[in-house]
Design an enzyme around this catalytic site. Structure first.
Site, mmCIF file in Angstrom:
data_model
loop_
_atom_site.group_PDB
_atom_site.id
_atom_site.type_symbol
_atom_site.label_atom_id
_atom_site.label_comp_id
_atom_site.label_asym_id
_atom_site.label_seq_id
_atom_site.Cartn_x
_atom_site.Cartn_y
_atom_site.Cartn_z
ATOM 1 N N PHE A 61 7.805 20.377 21.528
ATOM 2 C CA PHE A 61 8.031 21.637 21.822
ATOM 3 C C PHE A 61 7.012 22.348 22.860
ATOM 4 O O PHE A 61 7.369 23.482 23.404
ATOM 5 C CB PHE A 61 7.500 22.807 20.591
ATOM 6 C CG PHE A 61 8.595 22.351 19.376
ATOM 7 C CD1 PHE A 61 9.718 22.707 19.370
ATOM 8 C CD2 PHE A 61 8.060 21.478 18.292
ATOM 9 C CE1 PHE A 61 10.715 22.647 18.225
ATOM 10 C CE2 PHE A 61 8.749 21.121 17.296
ATOM 11 C CZ PHE A 61 10.208 21.503 17.170
ATOM 12 N N VAL B 183 0.470 19.845 26.161
ATOM 13 C CA VAL B 183 -0.908 20.186 25.778
ATOM 14 C C VAL B 183 -2.012 20.009 26.658
ATOM 15 O O VAL B 183 -1.822 18.632 27.358
ATOM 16 C CB VAL B 183 -1.098 19.440 24.528
ATOM 17 C CG1 VAL B 183 -2.716 19.896 23.928
ATOM 18 C CG2 VAL B 183 -0.170 20.013 23.144
ATOM 19 N N ASP C 96 6.097 17.139 9.247
ATOM 20 C CA ASP C 96 6.316 16.373 10.343
ATOM 21 C C ASP C 96 4.770 15.627 10.410
ATOM 22 O O ASP C 96 4.374 15.340 11.758
ATOM 23 C CB ASP C 96 6.385 17.105 11.627
ATOM 24 C CG ASP C 96 6.992 16.168 12.849
ATOM 25 O OD1 ASP C 96 7.337 15.053 12.398
ATOM 26 O OD2 ASP C 96 6.770 16.634 13.858
ATOM 27 N N GLY D 162 4.773 16.754 23.782
ATOM 28 C CA GLY D 162 5.381 16.953 22.736
ATOM 29 C C GLY D 162 6.924 17.463 22.660
ATOM 30 O O GLY D 162 7.441 17.736 23.858
ATOM 31 N N LYS E 52 -1.885 24.751 24.398
ATOM 32 C CA LYS E 52 -0.475 24.129 24.282
ATOM 33 C C LYS E 52 0.303 25.233 24.888
ATOM 34 O O LYS E 52 0.451 26.457 24.441
ATOM 35 C CB LYS E 52 -0.133 23.972 22.750
ATOM 36 C CG LYS E 52 1.246 23.550 22.609
ATOM 37 C CD LYS E 52 1.267 23.088 21.000
ATOM 38 C CE LYS E 52 2.505 22.650 20.545
ATOM 39 N NZ LYS E 52 2.615 22.202 19.068
HETATM 40 P P1 ADP Z 1 4.407 18.826 19.784
HETATM 41 O O1 ADP Z 1 5.004 19.956 18.634
HETATM 42 O O2 ADP Z 1 5.262 19.122 20.982
HETATM 43 O O3 ADP Z 1 4.468 17.536 19.367
HETATM 44 P P2 ADP Z 1 1.469 19.057 19.195
HETATM 45 O O4 ADP Z 1 0.941 20.052 18.631
HETATM 46 O O5 ADP Z 1 1.670 17.713 18.203
HETATM 47 O O6 ADP Z 1 2.915 19.293 20.065
HETATM 48 O O7 ADP Z 1 0.541 18.306 20.493
HETATM 49 C C1 ADP Z 1 1.199 17.144 21.124
HETATM 50 C C2 ADP Z 1 -0.135 16.058 21.386
HETATM 51 O O8 ADP Z 1 -1.074 16.686 22.171
HETATM 52 C C3 ADP Z 1 -0.761 15.708 20.210
HETATM 53 O O9 ADP Z 1 -0.066 14.596 19.569
HETATM 54 C C4 ADP Z 1 -2.100 15.214 20.524
HETATM 55 O O10 ADP Z 1 -2.178 14.167 21.389
HETATM 56 C C5 ADP Z 1 -2.316 16.659 21.811
HETATM 57 N N1 ADP Z 1 -3.000 17.670 21.230
HETATM 58 C C6 ADP Z 1 -2.456 18.568 20.405
HETATM 59 N N2 ADP Z 1 -3.380 19.588 20.076
HETATM 60 C C7 ADP Z 1 -4.468 18.771 20.331
HETATM 61 C C8 ADP Z 1 -6.087 19.413 20.339
HETATM 62 N N3 ADP Z 1 -6.278 20.462 19.549
HETATM 63 N N4 ADP Z 1 -6.960 18.755 20.622
HETATM 64 C C9 ADP Z 1 -6.485 17.735 21.410
HETATM 65 N N5 ADP Z 1 -5.365 17.151 21.665
HETATM 66 C C10 ADP Z 1 -4.329 17.663 21.104
HETATM 67 MG MG MG Z 2 3.493 16.964 17.443
#
Ligand code: ADP
Ligand code: MG
Length: 326
Positions: free
Chosen positions: A15, A18, A125, A13, A33
């Site tokens: 930031f 993951v 968001d 993503g 993450k």
């Molecule tokens: P960013 O701020 O970079 O967008 P996210 O927290 O949205 O970060 O995570 C990016 C992606 O990683 C999510 O869209 C999802 O597909 C995957 N992801 C994030 N957290 C989890 C989780 N707890 N379990 C499984 N997949 C996750």
């Molecule tokens: Mg995200």
């Protein structure tokens, strides 16, 4: 970090990236993450929005932050693991979701939003990629942009993905609130029915154009504040007439369409709160269950007890406390 076995990357993503990982000791599957930025002190980490807001929220439909690790100036968030996000699910599933599936997911998301908004936070968001699903359970994730409602305006930094961005944010309002999450949910619900984004703008101006082409150009009656905002940045709304949402989202029921158009009201003050949404007829088949009759002591269940003749017995009066989606 040596307590975890890293398995595969599951997301990349804005930031951070993951990863799916396993806790060597407990065997528990987690999502880790790894933040892109380096963090040179703990203080910096503790002050991050994602940490501050998530620490204050404990809800079955908000992804749980299990631990925060800082190692070699790198920062890792350890979350409970969820199978996929809603965007991936839409892409991978050939046929449309049923209204029951959509209702159940949305009912859970609005409970999370009601919890979050009542605790003074808004997400900013919301989009399908930030809603994580494991079977029937859905959780709100990615609090990187979450903001305290009482925090000092102006809010000027980057906010939310364009297609789900509320018009007051597009028009650079310096003060906005939880109603931006409600707008995003309207766009998401429509997309869950049609598997197509409702307002897929290719730029900020095009985003407004796409909104006008469905809702019609705002006027004194629909959004006086928007006209002022537009005037203040010398923006002229494109002229369009509103069309019936049923043309854009033909598979949605009357109740669903009514809810989507309420959520996607031009005027943020006319949008419902999460608690109001939970009482909308679209959620009629979902029940409130009193805490004394909950059968899991640790919190909330995802399915109601069967055979108890619940319908009509329990009401949705105590919304904002505990609710179940069917
Ligand atoms: P960013 O701020 O970079 O967008 P996210 O927290 O949205 O970060 O995570 C990016 C992606 O990683 C999510 O869209 C999802 O597909 C995957 N992801 C994030 N957290 C989890 C989780 N707890 N379990 C499984 N997949 C996750
Ligand atoms: Mg995200």
């Amino acid at each position: 970090m040596e307590r975890y076995n890293i398995i595969t990357e599951v997301g990349d993503g804005t930031f951070g990236s993951v990863w799916r990982a396993i806790n060597k000791e407990s065997g528990e599957v987690v999502a880790i993450k790894k933040m892109k930025k380096k963090y040179f002190s703990w203080e910096e980490c503790i002050n991050l929005r994602e940490v501050k807001s998530l620490r204050r929220m404990n809800h079955p439909n908000i992804v749980k932050l299990k631990e925060v690790i800082r190692e070699n100036d790198m920062l890792f968030f350890v979350f409970e693991y969820m199978e996929c996000n809603l965007y991936q699910l839409m892409k991978s599933k050939g046929k449309p979701f049923s209204e029951t599936e959509i209702r159940n997911w949305c009912f859970q998301v609005f409970q999370a939003l009601s919890h979050m908004h009542q605790r003074g936070y808004f997400h900013r968001d919301l989009k399908p990629e930030n809603l994580l699903v494991t079977k029937e359970l859905i959780k709100v994730a990615d609090f990187g942009l979450a903001r305290e409602i009482i925090s000092e305006p102006p809010y000027t930094e980057y906010v939310s993905t364009r297609w789900y961005r509320a018009p007051e944010v597009l028009l650079q309002a310096s003060v906005y609130s939880s109603a931006v999450d409600m707008w995003a949910m309207g766009a998401i619900i429509a997309e869950l029915f049609s598997h197509r984004p409702l307002f897929p703008g290719s730029s900020e101006a095009d985003e407004i154009y796409k909104i006008c082409s469905i809702l019609g150009t705002p006027n004194q009656h629909t959004w006086a504040g928007g006209l002022q905002l537009a005037a203040s940045i010398h923006f002229q709304f494109p002229q369009s007439r509103c069309i019936s949402l049923s043309e854009v989202v033909p598979t949605a029921s009357e109740d669903a369409l009514n809810l989507i158009s309420w959520l996607c009201s031009w005027d943020p003050r006319k949008r419902p709160t999460a608690v109001e949404v939970l009482q909308h007829p679209f959620f009629q088949p979902c029940f409130y269950v009193p805490p004394s009759l909950r059968f899991r002591s640790t919190g909330y269940a995802t399915t109601p007890p069967s055979g108890l003749g619940l319908k009509g017995l329990w009401t949705r009066r105590m919304l904002g406390d505990t609710l179940w989606g069917l």
